[in-house]
Design an enzyme around this catalytic site. Structure first.
Site, PDB file in Angstrom:
ATOM      1  N   TRP A  43       0.901  12.949 -36.991  1.00 36.93           N
ATOM      2  CA  TRP A  43      -0.322  13.010 -37.319  1.00 36.93           C
ATOM      3  C   TRP A  43      -0.555  13.376 -38.768  1.00 36.93           C
ATOM      4  O   TRP A  43      -1.165  12.763 -39.414  1.00 36.93           O
ATOM      5  CB  TRP A  43      -1.166  13.753 -36.569  1.00 36.93           C
ATOM      6  CG  TRP A  43      -2.896  13.765 -36.450  1.00 36.93           C
ATOM      7  CD1 TRP A  43      -3.361  14.709 -36.411  1.00 36.93           C
ATOM      8  CD2 TRP A  43      -3.664  13.060 -36.824  1.00 36.93           C
ATOM      9  NE1 TRP A  43      -4.496  14.721 -36.405  1.00 36.93           N
ATOM     10  CE2 TRP A  43      -5.035  13.320 -37.101  1.00 36.93           C
ATOM     11  CE3 TRP A  43      -3.512  11.436 -36.752  1.00 36.93           C
ATOM     12  CZ2 TRP A  43      -5.926  12.329 -37.510  1.00 36.93           C
ATOM     13  CZ3 TRP A  43      -4.622  10.697 -37.670  1.00 36.93           C
ATOM     14  CH2 TRP A  43      -5.891  11.127 -37.723  1.00 36.93           C
ATOM     15  N   LYS A  51      -4.487  19.587 -31.009  1.00 39.56           N
ATOM     16  CA  LYS A  51      -5.092  19.691 -29.696  1.00 39.56           C
ATOM     17  C   LYS A  51      -4.256  20.360 -29.059  1.00 39.56           C
ATOM     18  O   LYS A  51      -3.765  20.023 -28.158  1.00 39.56           O
ATOM     19  CB  LYS A  51      -5.165  17.820 -29.937  1.00 39.56           C
ATOM     20  CG  LYS A  51      -6.295  17.214 -30.593  1.00 39.56           C
ATOM     21  CD  LYS A  51      -6.398  15.439 -30.321  1.00 39.56           C
ATOM     22  CE  LYS A  51      -7.189  15.471 -31.141  1.00 39.56           C
ATOM     23  NZ  LYS A  51      -7.676  13.423 -31.221  1.00 39.56           N
ATOM     24  N   LYS A  87      -9.333  15.546 -23.555  1.00 40.68           N
ATOM     25  CA  LYS A  87      -8.544  14.619 -22.825  1.00 40.68           C
ATOM     26  C   LYS A  87      -7.185  14.093 -22.233  1.00 40.68           C
ATOM     27  O   LYS A  87      -7.239  13.475 -22.445  1.00 40.68           O
ATOM     28  CB  LYS A  87      -8.878  13.750 -24.255  1.00 40.68           C
ATOM     29  CG  LYS A  87      -8.734  13.237 -24.874  1.00 40.68           C
ATOM     30  CD  LYS A  87      -6.910  12.811 -25.007  1.00 40.68           C
ATOM     31  CE  LYS A  87      -6.837  12.514 -26.666  1.00 40.68           C
ATOM     32  NZ  LYS A  87      -6.880  14.229 -27.381  1.00 40.68           N
ATOM     33  N   ASN A  91       0.151  11.106 -24.050  1.00 36.68           N
ATOM     34  CA  ASN A  91       0.083  11.595 -22.877  1.00 36.68           C
ATOM     35  C   ASN A  91      -0.052  10.541 -21.897  1.00 36.68           C
ATOM     36  O   ASN A  91       0.715  10.471 -21.026  1.00 36.68           O
ATOM     37  CB  ASN A  91      -1.456  12.149 -22.895  1.00 36.68           C
ATOM     38  CG  ASN A  91      -0.902  13.198 -24.095  1.00 36.68           C
ATOM     39  OD1 ASN A  91      -1.195  14.917 -22.938  1.00 36.68           O
ATOM     40  ND2 ASN A  91      -1.579  13.374 -25.061  1.00 36.68           N
ATOM     41  N   GLU A 140       0.941  16.664 -25.584  1.00 39.00           N
ATOM     42  CA  GLU A 140       0.036  19.166 -25.595  1.00 39.00           C
ATOM     43  C   GLU A 140      -0.341  18.430 -24.232  1.00 39.00           C
ATOM     44  O   GLU A 140      -0.370  19.704 -23.825  1.00 39.00           O
ATOM     45  CB  GLU A 140      -0.848  18.344 -26.879  1.00 39.00           C
ATOM     46  CG  GLU A 140      -0.757  18.923 -28.054  1.00 39.00           C
ATOM     47  CD  GLU A 140      -0.082  20.256 -28.222  1.00 39.00           C
ATOM     48  OE1 GLU A 140       0.087  20.722 -27.362  1.00 39.00           O
ATOM     49  OE2 GLU A 140       0.720  20.263 -29.298  1.00 39.00           O
TER      50      GLU A 140
END
Length: 305
Positions: free
Chosen positions: A11, A79, A162, A227, A252
């Site tokens: 990222w 995040k 999320k 995830n 995460e």
């Protein structure tokens, strides 16, 4: 604009490329990189934090020691939740750099797709509208649309929360439960996100935008999501250790689930999906039993939270 990007993962390098493509001067710092942190921060007008959550507090200490001139915009793109405070990354930056403009960047942004030149959109949110506008102009292009928002808490929390629901969606697909079950899971997952997000000061309507529902749909449906990969592997009967060993980068949601479940218990906050995913991740309950626990909860009227 002179930009320092902290974090040389997928990222961080993607955001660096987006800014460089708009003719901004970009330097990237990572622990294994050639540039020292002081070199990267020198004369920066904006600092993008794209670090794994576990590294944020330590890097903030280093930035404090080096000094950050007044007016430099801090952009958080991490995040996750801090284990010590159960707060998102922007709270750590805000606590140490209270006099600096703080911007949160979050949205349905799979780095691999953006690097491949596929179109995407994101949100930059801040209480400082001018700072958000500068970052919007810095990154926006014909393939990357950037919106602004004043609800920086809601925008950040959508991206954080999320991740746990994406693990649950991966479990559902790994078990082969079908489209009906997954739709129910995502919908009730959104309700859970709103419940937690508004508890922490976000606006409910923000969670129906790109940084909430948009990011949720992307990560719950793409095998590119780390995830989702974790959940899918668990649904297929693999151990968490085996799944994480093969994973490229940090999921995460694994840490977030444990931190959120503990916080929710202390705060009498209802997070049934998070609780079950936490139990699965901890090896306390197999995925099939977690599903049964969700399906046999007390019957109730549907609501948005």
């Amino acid at each position: 604009m002179r930009i320092a990007v902290l974090g040389g993962g997928a990222w961080g390098t993607t955001l660096a490329d987006l800014a460089a493509a708009q003719d901004h001067q970009v330097r990237v710092w990572s622990r294994s990189g050639a540039l020292a942190l002081g070199e990267v921060l020198a004369q920066a007008e904006a600092v993008f934090s794209c670090l794994p959550m576990a590294a944020v507090a330590g890097v903030i200490d280093q930035v404090i020691a080096l000094g950050l001139p007044a007016g430099v915009i801090v952009v958080n793109a991490t995040k996750g939740l801090d284990r010590r405070t159960a707060r998102p990354a922007s709270s750590l930056w805000q606590a140490r750099f209270a006099d600096h403009p703080l911007v949160v960047l979050s949205g349905p942004n799979l780095a691999a797709e953006i690097r491949a030149g596929l179109p995407a959109a994101t949100v930059v949110a801040s209480a400082d509208g001018q700072a958000a506008g500068r970052i919007q102009q810095c990154l926006a292009s014909e393939r990357f649309r950037v919106y602004t928002s004043a609800d920086w808490r809601g925008v950040e929390l959508g991206g954080v929360l999320k991740n746990v629901i994406a693990i649950a969606a991966g479990v559902s697909d790994g078990l082969g439960l079908g489209a009906n079950a997954k739709a129910a899971l995502i919908t009730r997952g959104l309700a859970e996100m709103i419940r937690v997000g508004t508890h922490w000061g976000g606006l409910a309507e923000t969670f129906y935008g790109l940084s909430g529902l948009g990011d949720l749909l992307t990560t719950c449906n793409s095998p590119l999501s780390r995830n989702y990969q974790v959940g899918f592997g668990l649904g297929k009967g693999q151990s968490l250790e085996a799944v994480l060993e093969r994973l490229e980068g940090t999921a995460e949601g694994v840490a977030t689930a444990a931190i959120l479940a503990e916080y929710a218990q202390r705060s009498a906050l209802e997070v049934p999906i998070t609780d079950q995913i936490c139990a699965v991740l901890g090896g306390l309950r197999p995925p099939t039993e977690a599903l049964a626990a969700l399906m046999t909860r007390r019957l109730r009227e549907e609501d948005g939270g």
